[in-house]
Structures are given as C-alpha cells and as structure tokens.
Design an enzyme around this catalytic site. Sequence first.
Site, mmCIF file in Angstrom:
data_model
loop_
_atom_site.group_PDB
_atom_site.id
_atom_site.type_symbol
_atom_site.label_atom_id
_atom_site.label_comp_id
_atom_site.label_asym_id
_atom_site.label_seq_id
_atom_site.Cartn_x
_atom_site.Cartn_y
_atom_site.Cartn_z
ATOM 1 N N LEU A 100 8.392 -14.582 -2.248
ATOM 2 C CA LEU A 100 7.967 -13.616 -3.107
ATOM 3 C C LEU A 100 6.954 -12.988 -2.247
ATOM 4 O O LEU A 100 6.015 -13.301 -1.944
ATOM 5 C CB LEU A 100 7.621 -13.713 -4.383
ATOM 6 C CG LEU A 100 8.854 -14.064 -5.272
ATOM 7 C CD1 LEU A 100 8.321 -14.223 -6.771
ATOM 8 C CD2 LEU A 100 9.780 -12.967 -5.334
ATOM 9 N N ILE A 127 0.566 -4.195 15.011
ATOM 10 C CA ILE A 127 -0.059 -5.491 15.126
ATOM 11 C C ILE A 127 -0.640 -5.923 16.309
ATOM 12 O O ILE A 127 -1.576 -6.559 16.208
ATOM 13 C CB ILE A 127 1.535 -6.371 14.927
ATOM 14 C CG1 ILE A 127 2.112 -5.834 13.698
ATOM 15 C CG2 ILE A 127 1.034 -8.108 14.965
ATOM 16 C CD1 ILE A 127 3.568 -6.658 13.454
ATOM 17 N N HIS A 146 -21.755 15.258 -0.573
ATOM 18 C CA HIS A 146 -22.714 14.995 0.693
ATOM 19 C C HIS A 146 -23.774 13.859 0.436
ATOM 20 O O HIS A 146 -24.339 14.244 -0.639
ATOM 21 C CB HIS A 146 -23.359 16.566 1.080
ATOM 22 C CG HIS A 146 -24.246 16.253 2.238
ATOM 23 N ND1 HIS A 146 -23.733 16.201 3.417
ATOM 24 C CD2 HIS A 146 -25.638 16.214 2.200
ATOM 25 C CE1 HIS A 146 -25.077 16.051 4.082
ATOM 26 N NE2 HIS A 146 -25.956 15.875 3.368
#
Length: 445
Positions: free
Chosen positions: A35, A187, A432
């Site tokens: 899974l 990758i 900021h």
Amino acid sequence: MQKIIVIGGGPAGYPAALEAARLGAQVTLIEKNKLGGVCLNCGCIPSKSLLDAAHKFALLPTLAAWSQDGASTLAAQLFAQKDWSKIQARQQKATAKLVQGISFLLKKAGVTVLAGTASFIDEHTVSVQTSQGTQTVQADGIILATGSQAFFPAPFDKIKDRIYDNANLFSMPALPKSMAIVGGGVIGCEMADFLSALQPRLLPLEDETASRTLTQAFTKRGIKLHLGTSATQAVEENGQWVLTFSSGEQIRAEKILAAIGRAVDLTELHLENIGVTWTRKGVQVNPQTLQLKNNIYAAGDVTGLCQLAHAATRQGEVAARNLCGQSAAYHNESVPRAIYTSPEIACVGLTRAQAQAQGIEVKVHKSFMLANGRAVAQEQTEGYAELLTDSTGKILGATLVGANAAELIHIISVALQAGFTLAQLQEVIFAHPTLAEAVAEAARQ
C-alpha cells in the site's frame, strides 16, 4: 449499493478507494505489492528523508564557521562518522508510519483490501491471484491505478538486476564511494545532491533558466556533469562499472543508478479481454473525466498525463467521483511541479517555451533572491521568482528557484485556480521579512 474495484493501492488508487467509499460505494482495493505504491515506499517519501539528512550534513561547515576554534574539526568528524544504517532507519520509520496510516484509513472507510495480482475477465469481472489461490470479484465499475516502473533502455536493460533504480536504491547496504546517475530528470537531480547525472540538460521539461541555475549549483558542489551525451555501454571491471558515452568518453563508478524515466507494463491485466490497448506510456483516457471505457476509469501514471503523486491523487478522486455519478474534472495544467534539490525548483502553469509553442505572447516578471531580506539574513540567496503573464495581464505560470520553493509555489497555484491577473496579485499583502516576498517583488516588475 454500487460495487467498485480499484486496481492499485498507490497515490492514485487508495485516494480513489477512499473517495468512492465516502460517496457510498462498496469498494474492493487490489494491490499486489505494498500500500502506498512507489511514491510512499520507494519514491517521494524516502527520497525526501534522504535529502533532508544530506542537507543537514551540508550545514555543518556553516555551523563550524560560527563557532570557536576546533569546531571545524568537530564538523569534519561528525560528517566522517555519519551512519548510513541510521539514516536508512529514519527513512524506513517514516515510510512504515505512513503505510500504517493508509491501512488504517482504508479499514475505517470499510474498503476491502485484497493482496494479489488482478487481471480482467470482462468489463465487470476481475480475477485476483492471491497467496491462497484465485478469487473472482464482480463490480459495477473499475478504476485502474496500477502505476509505473523504472524504464531501462539499452544498454541498461541487460544489467538491470545488477544496478540501482528507485525501487531498490533506498535499501542499499552501504553508501558507495562513487555512483554514476544516468538521467537528469527529477529523480536523477535529487539523487545527484550527493552524486552525478547524465542528460542533454538537467530537468529538460522545466524552465531553461532553472535548469541552468541547478547546473551551476551542482558544479560548485563538485558534482561532475556529463551533458549532451548518452551512455552506450556499461561493463563491469574489477568491482567497478565502466560507462562509455556516445562521445567516446569513459567514466568509472562503483555503482550505477538508472533514472532514465518510467514505463507502464499492463501485461498481467489482460486488457485485451475488455478491448483496450496500451503502450509503455499507458492507456488513453479522457484527460478531464479520466474515463477509459464505459464504467472503467484510470488514474495515476497509467494515464500518461503526469507522473507526480499529487496529480495521481487528484486523478483518483476525480475518477471515483465520476464513476459514482458526481461530475468532476481533472486539469493537468494546474498541477504544480517540485524538485527537492538545493536550491529547490518549483513550477506551475506554463513555462516560457510552452507558452511560445502555443503562440502566446508572454511578459516576464522576475525578482532575485539576492534582494530578498529573509534570504540575505539566512544566507540563502541562490535563485529567483519568475511570473509569466499574457497581454491582458492574466497569470499563466511561474517558476521559483531557491529555499522553500516547493512550498511557495502554492501561492501561484491558488492564483491560477482563481484566474488572477498580475494586478490582483499585487494587491495581496505579504508578511515581511519572508521568502514569499520574492513573489510579490516579481509581480511589481
């Protein structure tokens, strides 16, 4: 109650199963491996754990520079004593925890999970080969979410059982002294945070300036790049691999990682039994509804639309909704893309090249992290923010390069979804000092 079969339990399959169950369907999920699929078990999650460890080690020289005498020696000692087994254990712990979470969610939703290999008998019947034998499952509708696997072109197809790909990379028994990474995509580039890559240019599908920035960053860190060439031969000699390039150049490396792309193999599914053809890129679906044929839908890498986990998840949810009678649409152009290198690169919408290919006249709005207060304070000034608009000022896309780019890109994702113009983005107040102000500054250019 409508009965639905989902074939595949990866980032497309399990969200599809959960969504269908939420909509009242009786769902059976069939998964032949683990899974979570490639992303969770041998892709997105383990690679990010590994990259996080690498980036933490990269901070050691900086920390040493702030310390008293001798700290440099301590930093060097810590780096030299890094324990690969502990880095692996951390990654495996994260993966196991997330897999357990998916299993819990499926059980809670009432989804039946079958561990086995599925194949079509007809459009409403699937045969499942399990460890206990063969089981037949009937359904009103089926979602195909079987994913993809590493692609091995010549000469690597002959040695794929002796080299690494994403499926076995994270179970390496030890860190090699040297590794040749073949492929400069996502990758390849992420793993090249340690090592090296081979490709005409890094990240060929993304903005060329982003590719050039990453190339410069890699070169500064001593990663050897062999660009504009391809590997023609790989021979094992005296415990090392000798790679020969089309240019005639040769390099030696202890290990090889093939990161050349991914391919779909649907042989086991016997799609001919339902009159569907496929290629190594997948099956052809309606790109908005994800319908494959009648009450059969597909989601994830198998559609050939976008090989990203979050795209797969959205596709799975859309497929489930449409199959359950709720109209839904998937928009491939809205999928953000992120590369978790240092610096990070993230994009959404159109690149300049894509816009020009469509005949769209674009205006470029750009700011640099060198002028960003937070980036200067943190010494993370590598990178930029670039927004693209059309002649009406509508935002078409963006490329962000720098620290936290993968998080910041969602500012533009929301703007694209809302149909923002540049003028509307200029009205947004940014805190900021933040890295996000680079987006605001780009909007003012």
